[in-house]
Design a protein around this motif. Structure first.
Motif, PDB file in Angstrom:
ATOM      1  N   THR A  69      36.433  77.522 -12.928  1.00  0.00           N
ATOM      2  CA  THR A  69      37.593  78.402 -13.053  1.00  0.00           C
ATOM      3  C   THR A  69      37.629  79.194 -12.924  1.00  0.00           C
ATOM      4  OG1 THR A  69      37.115  77.877 -16.054  1.00  0.00           O
ATOM      5  CG2 THR A  69      38.035  75.796 -15.178  1.00  0.00           C
ATOM      6  N   GLU A  73      44.794  78.182 -10.226  1.00  0.00           N
ATOM      7  CA  GLU A  73      45.216  78.031 -11.330  1.00  0.00           C
ATOM      8  C   GLU A  73      45.678  76.890 -12.223  1.00  0.00           C
ATOM      9  OE1 GLU A  73      48.777  79.908 -14.238  1.00  0.00           O
ATOM     10  OE2 GLU A  73      48.146  80.864 -12.589  1.00  0.00           O
ATOM     11  N   HIS A  74      44.780  76.176 -13.330  1.00  0.00           N
ATOM     12  CA  HIS A  74      45.530  75.077 -13.690  1.00  0.00           C
ATOM     13  C   HIS A  74      45.862  75.487 -15.020  1.00  0.00           C
ATOM     14  CE1 HIS A  74      42.954  73.947 -10.632  1.00  0.00           C
ATOM     15  NE2 HIS A  74      43.445  72.325 -10.852  1.00  0.00           N
ATOM     16  N   SER A  75      46.609  74.405 -15.029  1.00  0.00           N
ATOM     17  CA  SER A  75      48.018  74.747 -17.245  1.00  0.00           C
ATOM     18  C   SER A  75      48.941  73.469 -17.313  1.00  0.00           C
ATOM     19  CB  SER A  75      48.701  76.023 -16.696  1.00  0.00           C
ATOM     20  OG  SER A  75      50.027  76.145 -15.587  1.00  0.00           O
ATOM     21  N   ILE A  86      44.791  63.209 -11.762  1.00  0.00           N
ATOM     22  CA  ILE A  86      43.460  64.174 -11.237  1.00  0.00           C
ATOM     23  C   ILE A  86      42.349  63.532 -13.082  1.00  0.00           C
ATOM     24  CG2 ILE A  86      44.344  66.022 -13.420  1.00  0.00           C
ATOM     25  CD1 ILE A  86      43.095  67.530 -11.495  1.00  0.00           C
ATOM     26  N   LEU A 114      39.500  71.519 -14.469  1.00  0.00           N
ATOM     27  CA  LEU A 114      40.826  71.722 -15.312  1.00  0.00           C
ATOM     28  C   LEU A 114      40.752  72.597 -17.181  1.00  0.00           C
ATOM     29  CD1 LEU A 114      41.741  67.485 -16.504  1.00  0.00           C
ATOM     30  CD2 LEU A 114      43.295  68.968 -15.229  1.00  0.00           C
ATOM     31  N   ILE A 121      49.987  68.605 -14.868  1.00  0.00           N
ATOM     32  CA  ILE A 121      48.465  69.880 -15.557  1.00  0.00           C
ATOM     33  C   ILE A 121      49.414  70.502 -14.106  1.00  0.00           C
ATOM     34  CG2 ILE A 121      46.777  70.906 -14.379  1.00  0.00           C
ATOM     35  CD1 ILE A 121      46.390  68.980 -17.020  1.00  0.00           C
ATOM     36  N   GLU A 122      50.051  71.977 -13.944  1.00  0.00           N
ATOM     37  CA  GLU A 122      50.313  72.542 -13.365  1.00  0.00           C
ATOM     38  C   GLU A 122      49.855  73.357 -12.814  1.00  0.00           C
ATOM     39  OE1 GLU A 122      54.492  74.694 -12.691  1.00  0.00           O
ATOM     40  OE2 GLU A 122      52.871  76.168 -13.242  1.00  0.00           O
ATOM     41  N   ILE A 123      49.184  72.953 -11.408  1.00  0.00           N
ATOM     42  CA  ILE A 123      48.155  74.392 -10.437  1.00  0.00           C
ATOM     43  C   ILE A 123      49.707  74.507  -9.231  1.00  0.00           C
ATOM     44  CG2 ILE A 123      46.178  73.344  -8.482  1.00  0.00           C
ATOM     45  CD1 ILE A 123      46.526  70.505 -10.080  1.00  0.00           C
ATOM     46  N   ARG A 135      48.466  77.305  -6.485  1.00  0.00           N
ATOM     47  CA  ARG A 135      47.999  77.557  -5.462  1.00  0.00           C
ATOM     48  C   ARG A 135      48.094  78.130  -3.857  1.00  0.00           C
ATOM     49  NH1 ARG A 135      47.211  71.225  -3.802  1.00  0.00           N
ATOM     50  NH2 ARG A 135      44.911  70.378  -4.928  1.00  0.00           N
ATOM     51  N   TYR A 191      51.833  69.295  -9.223  1.00  0.00           N
ATOM     52  CA  TYR A 191      51.671  68.517 -10.797  1.00  0.00           C
ATOM     53  C   TYR A 191      50.810  67.387 -10.648  1.00  0.00           C
ATOM     54  CZ  TYR A 191      56.020  71.732 -11.010  1.00  0.00           C
ATOM     55  OH  TYR A 191      56.509  72.358 -11.119  1.00  0.00           O
ATOM     56  N   ARG A 192      49.435  67.374 -11.350  1.00  0.00           N
ATOM     57  CA  ARG A 192      48.307  66.027 -11.529  1.00  0.00           C
ATOM     58  C   ARG A 192      48.920  65.306 -13.156  1.00  0.00           C
ATOM     59  NH1 ARG A 192      49.022  66.951  -6.854  1.00  0.00           N
ATOM     60  NH2 ARG A 192      47.301  67.791  -5.539  1.00  0.00           N
TER      61      ARG A 192
END
Length: 75
Positions: free
Chosen positions: A5, A12-14, A38, A45, A55-57, A59, A70-71
């Motif tokens: 991470t 960034e994953h949140s 995911i 994660l 999860i919001e990614i 990039r 989003y995943r």
């Protein structure tokens, strides 16, 4: 063991809260299960991500500076 991470190539994953999830789902007119998936075992994660979370990614993108995707976390 290496913490992926913190790697510069990992975006960034949140974890999103429920109100934000509803806003996203309404914006795209989809259900939670329609989101790309995911796996919970994905090392990128956040530690607090649980099955069923969204999860919001964020990039980097050459065309729009940042791309947000989003995943849905699955088993």
């Amino acid at each position: 063991m290496v913490d992926v991470t913190n790697h510069t190539l990992v975006p960034e994953h949140s974890v999103l809260d429920e109100s934000t999830i509803e806003t996203v789902l309404d914006e795209y007119d989809i259900d939670r299960t329609d989101l790309p998936k995911i796996k919970r075992t994905d090392p990128a994660l956040p530690d607090d991500a649980e099955i069923g979370d969204v999860i919001e990614i964020v990039r980097d993108s050459r065309t729009t500076d940042q791309a947000v995707v989003y995943r849905l976390v699955v088993d």
